[in-house]
Design an enzyme around this catalytic site. Structure first.
Site, short mmCIF file in Angstrom:
data_model
loop_
_atom_site.label_atom_id
_atom_site.label_comp_id
_atom_site.label_asym_id
_atom_site.label_seq_id
_atom_site.Cartn_x
_atom_site.Cartn_y
_atom_site.Cartn_z
N CYS A 3 0.93 -1.19 -0.19
CA CYS A 3 0.07 0.13 0.03
C CYS A 3 0.71 1.28 -0.02
O CYS A 3 2.08 1.03 -0.29
CB CYS A 3 -0.94 0.15 1.05
SG CYS A 3 -0.25 0.17 2.87
N ASN A 6 2.53 1.62 4.02
CA ASN A 6 2.78 0.30 4.74
C ASN A 6 2.23 0.43 6.50
O ASN A 6 2.95 -0.11 7.11
CB ASN A 6 4.20 -0.15 4.64
CG ASN A 6 4.45 -1.48 5.01
OD1 ASN A 6 5.45 -1.98 5.66
ND2 ASN A 6 3.53 -2.53 4.75
N CYS A 8 -1.28 0.73 7.13
CA CYS A 8 -2.78 0.42 7.13
C CYS A 8 -3.25 -0.78 6.76
O CYS A 8 -3.31 -1.78 7.44
CB CYS A 8 -3.67 1.67 6.80
SG CYS A 8 -3.36 3.38 7.77
N ARG A 9 -3.35 -0.67 5.26
CA ARG A 9 -3.76 -1.98 4.74
C ARG A 9 -2.86 -3.04 4.32
O ARG A 9 -3.18 -4.09 4.73
CB ARG A 9 -4.52 -1.44 3.12
CG ARG A 9 -5.55 -0.42 3.37
CD ARG A 9 -5.74 0.34 1.79
NE ARG A 9 -4.70 1.25 1.60
CZ ARG A 9 -4.53 1.71 0.44
NH1 ARG A 9 -5.46 1.58 -0.43
NH2 ARG A 9 -3.56 2.49 -0.06
N SER A 10 -1.63 -2.57 3.79
CA SER A 10 -0.90 -3.74 3.62
C SER A 10 -0.17 -4.69 4.78
O SER A 10 -0.12 -5.84 4.92
CB SER A 10 0.49 -3.33 2.83
OG SER A 10 1.16 -2.27 3.53
N ASP A 117 -8.74 3.12 1.66
CA ASP A 117 -7.78 3.48 2.57
C ASP A 117 -8.55 4.05 3.86
O ASP A 117 -8.89 5.23 3.63
CB ASP A 117 -6.73 4.66 1.92
CG ASP A 117 -5.57 4.78 2.78
OD1 ASP A 117 -5.48 4.54 4.21
OD2 ASP A 117 -4.50 5.46 2.17
#
Length: 152
Positions: A3, A6, A8-10, A117
């Site tokens: 993401c 690095n 939140c999402r990943s 996001d």
């Protein structure tokens, strides 16, 4: 799993997928396209979303994607189109480009949809992203078990 920062999402995707696969058979990692958070832990709201689901990501450290990742990993899943474009710019050949896939194409083939996001949202947004990523990771696991992830 890639993401923007690095945080939140990943990191969620890394933790979720790693929890579903044997560490003896698979190595799962995450990275960001940017370098703002290198060395930091994931966002506390991502840590909380994972914790609610029995996964600890608090020991992860943010890092930036690098060219050697294309040699190290068989698949590089991105969270959105901006991540895709940034990652593709790092590739040196078609073989490396074919490793880069939109995570949500696991659920919505060839649609290149973004994982939202949650950074500017609330905990409920992180929890919703967790569920979405979890479902996509289930598909990845099923595809890995059948020994191939199709080019979606």
């Amino acid at each position: 799993m890639v993401c923007l920062g690095n945080i939140c999402r990943s990191p969620l995707a890394e933790g979720i997928l790693a929890s579903k696969l044997s560490p003896e058979q698979f190595f799962v990692d995450s990275a960001g396209t940017g370098n703002w958070h290198v060395g930091n832990p994931p966002d506390p709201r991502s840590i909380e979303a994972a914790k609610k689901n029995g996964i600890s990501i608090s020991n992860q450290k943010c890092r930036q994607i690098k060219e050697s990742d294309f040699d190290k990993f068989d698949y590089i899943f991105v969270m959105d189109n901006a991540n895709y474009q940034d990652v593709i710019r790092l590739t040196k050949n078609k073989q490396q480009q074919l490793k880069v896939k939109f995570l949500l194409n696991e659920l919505f083939p060839n649609q290149n949809q973004a994982v939202p996001d949650p950074y500017y949202g609330e905990q409920k947004d992180f929890d919703a992203v967790y569920q979405l990523i979890d479902t996509a990771c289930n598909s990845i696991v099923n595809n890995l078990i059948t020994n191939a992830i199709p080019n979606k």
